[in-house]
Scaffold this active site. Structure first.
Site, PDB file in Angstrom:
ATOM      1  N   TYR A 190      47.223  57.355 -44.410  1.00 15.78           N
ATOM      2  CA  TYR A 190      46.392  57.192 -43.207  1.00 15.78           C
ATOM      3  C   TYR A 190      46.347  58.454 -42.359  1.00 15.78           C
ATOM      4  CZ  TYR A 190      46.325  52.128 -44.108  1.00 15.78           C
ATOM      5  OH  TYR A 190      46.149  50.892 -44.669  1.00 15.78           O
ATOM      6  N   LYS A 240      55.561  52.118 -55.205  1.00 12.61           N
ATOM      7  CA  LYS A 240      54.803  52.074 -56.450  1.00 12.61           C
ATOM      8  C   LYS A 240      55.348  53.203 -57.329  1.00 12.61           C
ATOM      9  CE  LYS A 240      51.462  50.416 -59.003  1.00 12.61           C
ATOM     10  NZ  LYS A 240      51.620  49.149 -59.717  1.00 12.61           N
ATOM     11  N   ASP A 244      50.828  47.940 -44.077  1.00 11.96           N
ATOM     12  CA  ASP A 244      49.635  47.422 -43.409  1.00 11.96           C
ATOM     13  C   ASP A 244      49.188  46.128 -44.102  1.00 11.96           C
ATOM     14  OD1 ASP A 244      47.370  47.168 -41.903  1.00 11.96           O
ATOM     15  OD2 ASP A 244      46.310  48.882 -42.771  1.00 11.96           O
ATOM     16  N   ASP A 275      52.971  45.580 -56.179  1.00 11.78           N
ATOM     17  CA  ASP A 275      52.177  44.492 -56.774  1.00 11.78           C
ATOM     18  C   ASP A 275      53.042  43.244 -56.967  1.00 11.78           C
ATOM     19  OD1 ASP A 275      53.396  46.345 -58.420  1.00 11.78           O
ATOM     20  OD2 ASP A 275      51.978  46.169 -60.063  1.00 11.78           O
ATOM     21  N   ASP A 317      50.228  41.774 -43.046  1.00 12.39           N
ATOM     22  CA  ASP A 317      49.207  40.747 -42.793  1.00 12.39           C
ATOM     23  C   ASP A 317      49.396  39.560 -43.737  1.00 12.39           C
ATOM     24  OD1 ASP A 317      48.066  42.044 -40.717  1.00 12.39           O
ATOM     25  OD2 ASP A 317      46.040  42.089 -41.542  1.00 12.39           O
TER      26      ASP A 317
END
Ligand code: NAD
Length: 362
Positions: free
Chosen positions: A146, A196, A252, A228, A256
């Site tokens: 980001y 990852k 992020d 994942d 959620d």
């Protein structure tokens, strides 16, 4: 204890919910012999309307000089023509990014808890939700993709393209891993580091550094999980998680998902912290312009943000528990604002909920 708290009420339901949290914090201060002084400053749409800036310089100065900051929410209605006419860096939400940067808040801490009285709100199967959900996501907030370099170009074969760079330094990983390990020490002493590493070099460095940091916390168990798999495990068995530490982009998305499995957006708080104890505490929901001024806003997430401030910034553990217990008691008595109401419960307005919580702080 004497503390100076800046309140950024913001827009929409912001003033209703921060007023509730301030009243609850004042009651705690009176009961436990503390002195909390509250100072209101402008940020968001209200600041733009008054000063032309989403984050006036005056607000930055006051926040930096405070012991901590309590935020409601910023932003106007999605279709508000005035907001739509503003350039990106002058929009209300730009104020939020700018204050996090100005206060050097590099970690975002989001607890996701399923309150037993609200277990039916979880979209998960009953046999899964019954095992309980009580986890905290520690998300790196100021690095990674980001904030990395970005650009575009033209490839002879594929044509126009755009790119964003994921990059993490040892310093950035070390400081966030420390926060996660310290948080776990005060909880169930388990950290799950999510990355990852089977694909990304930045994740392989992440994994290595997290384990190096963990050597200083022998009482904390650290395990690794690929992102994942984590996305699956959060719905398959969220009870296995205590503290999750992860990068900006993975955090992020996963935070959620974790919020969703608890089923109630009006119940969840978050904090952002940097190198000092001065943090930014807020509900995870937005300014809810659709219900602003209708006395429908659930103040619980903001009250719980106040409890996080007491615990994580001021070290007031008993006082934080007093706030959380008041919320639990009111829920156990069957009181519900409209957003968490289910049949057979007692429906109350936002201000009635506020009164009930304050009355039950002991
Ligand atoms: P939202 O979270 O404000 O609202 C989503 C839905 O949840 C709405 O139906 C709302 O009525 C309801 N809701 C939210 N909080 C509630 C509460 N405490 N009690 C009862 N119901 C509640 O998200 P949105 O509608 O997508 O965004 C509205 C505005 O908020 C936008 O301008 C957005 O940019 C902004 N926003 C700000 C923040 C922040 O300040 N941190 C975060 C998210 C969104």
């Amino acid at each position: 204890m004497k503390k100076h708290i800046v309140v950024l009420a913001g827009d929409g339901i912001g003033p209703e919910i921060t007023d509730a949290a301030v009243e609850a914090l004042q009651k705690v201060a009176a009961l436990y012999g503390h002195e909390f002084e509250f100072e209101h400053c402008l940020m968001g749409l209200c600041a733009i309307k008054e000063t032309g800036e989403p984050l006036p310089e005056e607000t930055v100065k006051k926040c930096l000089a405070s012991d901590s900051v309590l935020l409601g929410a910023v932003g106007g209605a999605v279709n508000d023509p005035f907001v739509a006419s503003l350039p990106g860096n002058k929009r209300p939400e730009a104020g939020l990014l700018a204050i996090r940067k100005a206060m050097n808040l590099y970690s975002n801490i989001r607890p996701a808890k399923l309150w037993s009285a609200l277990s039916s709100a979880s979209p998960l199967r009953k046999d899964i939700s019954e095992k309980g959900i009580d986890l905290v996501i520690v998300r790196e907030l100021t690095g990674g993709i980001y904030f990395g370099e970005r650009g575009n170009g033209t490839d002879p074969e594929y044509g126009y393209y755009a790119w964003d760079k994921e990059q993490y330094s040892v310093k950035e990983i070390t400081r966030i891993a420390k926060i996660a390990c310290e948080m776990a020490q005060g909880r169930r002493k388990k950290v799950t580091s999510i990355d990852k590493a089977n694909v990304l070099d930045s994740s392989r460095l992440w994994r290595k550094i997290v384990h190096e940091v963990a050597k200083d916390y022998p009482d904390v168990t650290v395990e690794d999980m690929l992102v994942d798999n984590a996305a699956q495990q959060l719905v398959k068995d969220p009870s296995q998680f205590d503290v999750i530490v992860t990068s900006n982009i993975f955090g992020d998305i996963l935070s959620d998902e974790a919020a969703m499995v608890t089923g109630s957006i009006g119940m969840l708080a978050s904090s952002s912290l940097g190198d000092t104890k001065c943090g930014l505490y807020e509900p995870i929901h937005g300014s809810a312009p659709d219900i602003a001024g209708k006395d429908l806003a659930n103040p619980i997430a903001t009250v719980l943000a106040g409890a996080m401030m007491l615990r994580d910034s001021f070290g007031l553990f008993e006082e934080a528990k007093a706030l959380e217990s008041a919320v639990e008691k009111v829920l156990d008595m069957g009181y519900r604002t409209a957003d968490i109401y289910s049949e057979g419960m007692k429906k109350v307005s936002g201000s009635e909920m506020r009164k009930l919580i304050v009355e039950n702080i002991a």
